[in-house]
Every structure is written in C-alpha cells, then in structure tokens.
Design an enzyme around this catalytic site. Structure first.
Site, PDB file in Angstrom:
ATOM      1  N   ASP A 183       0.870  -1.192   0.090  1.00 11.98           N
ATOM      2  CA  ASP A 183       0.005  -0.006  -0.043  1.00 11.98           C
ATOM      3  C   ASP A 183       0.954   1.075   0.277  1.00 11.98           C
ATOM      4  O   ASP A 183       1.707   1.459   1.105  1.00 11.98           O
ATOM      5  CB  ASP A 183      -0.831   0.087   1.179  1.00 11.98           C
ATOM      6  CG  ASP A 183      -2.077  -1.003   1.102  1.00 11.98           C
ATOM      7  OD1 ASP A 183      -2.607  -1.010   0.124  1.00 11.98           O
ATOM      8  OD2 ASP A 183      -2.282  -1.701   2.392  1.00 11.98           O
TER       9      ASP A 183
ATOM     10  N   GLY B  98      -7.787   3.408   3.721  1.00 11.89           N
ATOM     11  CA  GLY B  98      -6.997   4.162   4.639  1.00 11.89           C
ATOM     12  C   GLY B  98      -7.326   3.807   5.952  1.00 11.89           C
ATOM     13  O   GLY B  98      -6.847   4.257   7.071  1.00 11.89           O
TER      14      GLY B  98
ATOM     15  N   ASP C 164     -10.088  -6.370  -1.595  1.00 10.48           N
ATOM     16  CA  ASP C 164      -8.983  -5.802  -0.236  1.00 10.48           C
ATOM     17  C   ASP C 164      -9.752  -5.240   0.644  1.00 10.48           C
ATOM     18  O   ASP C 164     -10.799  -4.149   0.269  1.00 10.48           O
ATOM     19  CB  ASP C 164      -8.103  -4.645  -1.065  1.00 10.48           C
ATOM     20  CG  ASP C 164      -7.331  -3.859   0.160  1.00 10.48           C
ATOM     21  OD1 ASP C 164      -7.144  -4.730   1.002  1.00 10.48           O
ATOM     22  OD2 ASP C 164      -6.603  -3.159  -0.588  1.00 10.48           O
TER      23      ASP C 164
END
Length: 236
Positions: free
Chosen positions: A39, A147, A180
């Site tokens: 990431d 996030g 994800d």
C-alpha cells in the site's frame, strides 16, 4: 466461470506486517503465499499514510513473489518510476485518480514492464471502470473505505464483484478479481461466491491471528477452508 486460475489466491498486505523485523515473515511467506500487496498512500487521496518507497526498496528484494503496489495516490504518474525502481511488478492505481489520462497511465505502466491493474473504491460503480477492463490484468475491489484497517465489509460491494465476474465471462477476458478489505472467515464464502479470485490478507486475515507467522498462516488456510468448504493449493 472464466478465471485466471481455478483455486483461490492469497495476497499478503505488507502494510500489516511486523515493521520491526519483517524479513523472517517475508522469507516464510515466499514459500506459501501468491502475492505481496503493497500500500502506497499520499495523505491526500487516502486520509492515511502508507509504506514509503525507501522501506519498499529494502523489503522487496527479499520477495520471490509478485509485488503488486496499490497506489492510493492523487497523481499515479508521479509514482510509477519510483515504484518500478523499488521492485514493483504490478501497479494498481485507483480509477478515481486516473481521470482523463487513464489509458495513457496504463500504457506507461506496461511500458515499464509491469502488469497493469485498477482499484475501485466502494462507492465507485462498475460502469465507471468498464471501459478499462480490456486493458488490465487485475481489478482490486475495495470492500471497505480506503485508509482504515480493520473496517467491516460493506456488503453492497459484493454486487460489483458479481458484475466484474459476469463481464469477464461474457467478454472472454482474463483479469484477476482481487478483494481488499475484511478478507476473513466472516466474509470468505460470500466473496468467493460473488467471483473473487484473490484475497488480500491483512490484520484480521492473518497477522493478528498469531505472532508466529507459520501458525498464523495455517490458521488462515483452515479458516478459509472451514468457511468455504474449498481446499486451497497454498498449504505447501
């Protein structure tokens, strides 16, 4: 169902690995996993900050797997050269950040010798990525907001996985559908039935199961097989 491989694949989120001593985890996971999922966040496109390129440069030389970088950044083109130099073998920018130059960015990624992927946020519709599907090797469906690690599944995203799988079948394509977010025993079955090929394993998927990565991996495979009734090829 057309798919790039018949059995489930597992991608390891290095963002959730042990930053104090990642090498032993990587060396073991090289022998059992399929992909490293890396990431990158710029603090603008995503509210969090991800792995820095200097850390990636140190860890990816230890990898013997595919190194896929999830580009949660506002300007993907700015990052391509840095990430290729750091060892990326597949780059996955977000549809939401590609804008008017999407086809050009995907072409540049391929010209740099990398596989080309796209990622889509939960609120982004299937229609917004449809025109790119013939140009990509991988589609990463975010099933949580970007996030925020450890968030619960947004069930509405399952519909998008189904649409991607159906479109792939209808058009004879071979892109990989990667999930994800909240990939664990609570959701493995519904994600797989919707059309998922690859599951990104983060905190709830593997790293918080046990501090011993070997035990954690065995627990993950057992959780997947118990949830889905499907055997995996990763217990090697």
């Amino acid at each position: 169902m057309t798919a790039p491989f018949p059995e489930p694949h597992f991608a390891i989120s290095l963002y959730c690995s042990d930053f104090r001593n990642p090498a032993p985890q990587v060396e073991y996971l090289n022998t059992v996993a399929d992909t490293y999922h890396v990431d990158i966040m710029d603090g603008h496109f995503s509210p969090s900050m991800g792995l820095c390129t200097s850390w990636i440069e140190q860890i990816l030389p230890l990898s013997t797997l595919r190194n896929e970088v999830h580009m949660m950044v506002t300007d993907p083109d700015h990052w391509i050269d840095q990430l290729v130099a750091a060892g990326a073998t597949m780059l996955t920018p977000h549809v939401e950040s590609l804008g008017a130059h999407a086809f050009r960015t995907l072409r540049i990624i391929r010209e740099n010798g990398c596989g080309a992927g796209i990622a889509v946020n939960p609120l982004t519709s299937f229609a917004e990525c449809e025109m790119l599907l013939e140009r990509v090797d991988l589609v990463t469906v975010m099933t949580v907001e970007i996030g925020y690690s450890g968030e619960p599944l947004i069930p509405e995203t399952l519909r998008k996985i189904e649409q991607l799988a159906r479109f792939r079948d209808e058009h004879g394509l071979n892109y990989e559908i990667q999930i994800d977010g909240s990939c664990n025993e609570k959701n493995f079955k519904t994600m797989r039935e919707a059309g998922a090929d690859t599951f990104v394993l983060g905190n709830t998927g593997i790293f918080k199961r046990d501090p011993d990565i070997r035990k954690a991996w065995a627990m993950t495979l057992d959780a997947y097989e118990q949830a889905t009734g499907e055997k995996t090829a990763n217990n090697r």
